[in-house]
Design a protein around this motif. Structure first.
Motif, PDB file in Angstrom:
ATOM      1  N   ALA A 101       0.646  -1.125   0.084  1.00 35.99           N
ATOM      2  CA  ALA A 101      -0.059  -0.071  -0.051  1.00 35.99           C
ATOM      3  C   ALA A 101       1.033   1.189   0.073  1.00 35.99           C
ATOM      4  CB  ALA A 101      -0.851  -0.091   1.388  1.00 35.99           C
ATOM      5  N   HIS A 107      -4.742   4.792  -0.503  1.00 37.02           N
ATOM      6  CA  HIS A 107      -5.434   3.378  -0.426  1.00 37.02           C
ATOM      7  C   HIS A 107      -6.178   3.497   0.903  1.00 37.02           C
ATOM      8  CE1 HIS A 107      -1.805   2.319  -3.263  1.00 37.02           C
ATOM      9  NE2 HIS A 107      -2.846   2.540  -3.800  1.00 37.02           N
ATOM     10  N   LEU A 168      -1.218  -0.752  -5.140  1.00 35.82           N
ATOM     11  CA  LEU A 168      -2.103  -1.610  -4.105  1.00 35.82           C
ATOM     12  C   LEU A 168      -2.154  -2.968  -4.601  1.00 35.82           C
ATOM     13  CD1 LEU A 168      -3.868  -2.074  -1.424  1.00 35.82           C
ATOM     14  CD2 LEU A 168      -5.844  -1.291  -2.623  1.00 35.82           C
TER      15      LEU A 168
END
Length: 376
Positions: A101, A107, A168
């Motif tokens: 992330a 995210h 992500l």
């Protein structure tokens, strides 16, 4: 202690966050991930300035949070690979899925959880958190760059992705060592990973996530020209090296064809002259082409299967080259036969690129299978 309810979502997952000069919200973000059950949060300080060190000291003081440090900025790719190597060496984390992330707030925790759950379910697929980049809040440069890279990736590698630039991602445990071995130190690492997936027939699972941008994505550390160029080079590198290999082989092929048709076999009937000239030229150029493609373009094994597949393709191309030459000679009678042959071979080369990537030089084993064999 974390409650059973809190460990229900990201249980069995480790979250990796490469960070360069993060803001003070990063510790709160890490706490939210841990509350959702992450086994551990691994943050990589990739050469951040002194003003950001209180953020990392806060993270170091948290349970189930590890901070790895680079004294100088080494790039997002290196930060992730160092984190992967650290996780692979921790016995208590063995078998965990890994979620990467970003540290800039793009995210959200729910999306990290969705990608983590998908990665935990998979054993041999890379999971991508895919944003809808047609939404109005997406900055124009991000929308355009992603559209171009998605189109290029589909055209060159035959895989259709909605978001090639997402950070992500979910990585099953069996693919962790494989990811450590992929080249790339900065943003190009992520594109390189997708290229390897396409070449080695690793499936990709796409999970829809939110498209979140703050201040028109001003917090991103992507260097617009330099890093975009690195990503672009990775995207077209296979085709670029293939073009060089094909050009050298084609030069050998055309020169040999001219010598054979104009000198060696010139006394034979036209059809026989062209056939033996084509066959001889292909035989001479194919060994050069195979060696260059295996070593510099596709990276295939030099085993018997690869060689057999290559020469099956070679045989088909040789026949097609001959037939195309006859057709072009009839359609373009005023053109020099050698030029017609070169035109036909360009057409065949474009088709051959996809066939060599997906069949001739394909990797025989998925990354998790290789890891299992090596462990055994």
């Amino acid at each position: 202690m974390r409650t059973e309810a809190e460990t229900a979502v990201l249980n069995g997952c480790v979250v990796v966050i490469p960070a360069l000069d993060p803001d003070e919200t990063l510790p709160e973000y890490a706490v939210s991930l841990l509350e959702r059950g992450a086994e551990q949060v691994v943050v990589v300080d990739d050469g951040s300035g002194e003003s950001c060190q209180p953020v990392f000291r806060t993270l170091e003081g948290m349970d189930w949070c590890t901070v790895l440090r680079h004294e100088q900025n080494q790039g997002k790719g290196r930060a992730m690979k160092d984190a992967f190597a650290y996780i692979a060496g921790q016995e208590e984390l063995k078998g965990c899925a890994v979620v990467t992330a970003d540290a800039d707030g793009q995210h959200c925790v729910d999306d990290v959880c969705a990608v983590g759950q998908a990665a935990r379910e998979e054993t041999d697929k890379l999971v991508l958190g895919v944003r809808d980049l047609t939404l109005p809040q997406v900055p124009g440069r991000s929308r355009l760059g992603n559209r171009l890279s998605s189109w290029g990736f589909h055209t060159l590698y035959g895989v259709k992705l909605g978001d090639t630039q997402t950070g992500l991602r979910g990585i099953p445990w069996g693919m962790l060592e494989w990811c450590c071995g992929i080249r790339g130190e900065r943003y190009e690492y992520e594109m390189n990973t997708l290229v390897h997936c396409a070449r080695e027939r690793v499936e990709l699972r796409q999970v829809p996530v939110q498209a979140i941008y703050y201040d028109n994505n001003q917090s991103s550390h992507l260097r617009a020209l330099r890093d975009s160029w690195r990503v672009f080079v990775v995207l077209i590198s296979g085709l670029g090296w293939y073009t060089v290999s094909s050009a050298l082989s084609a030069a050998t092929d055309v020169a040999a064809f001219w010598l054979c048709s104009a000198v060696v076999f010139r006394l034979l009937p036209e059809l026989m002259c062209y056939w033996w000239s084509t066959l001889t030229a292909r035989a001479l150029s194919s060994s050069l082409n195979y060696a260059l493609n295996r070593r510099y373009v596709f990276g295939g094994s030099p085993g018997g299967k690869t060689l057999a597949r290559y020469y099956c393709l070679w045989g088909g191309q040789t026949l097609c080259s001959y037939l195309l030459l006859l057709v072009l000679n009839r359609l373009l009678p005023g053109i020099w036969p050698t030029a017609n042959k070169a035109l036909g071979d360009i057409i065949l080369a474009l088709c051959s690129y996809q066939i060599q990537m997906h069949w001739v030089f394909r990797n025989e084993e998925a990354p998790n299978e290789k890891a299992s064999h090596e462990a055994g």
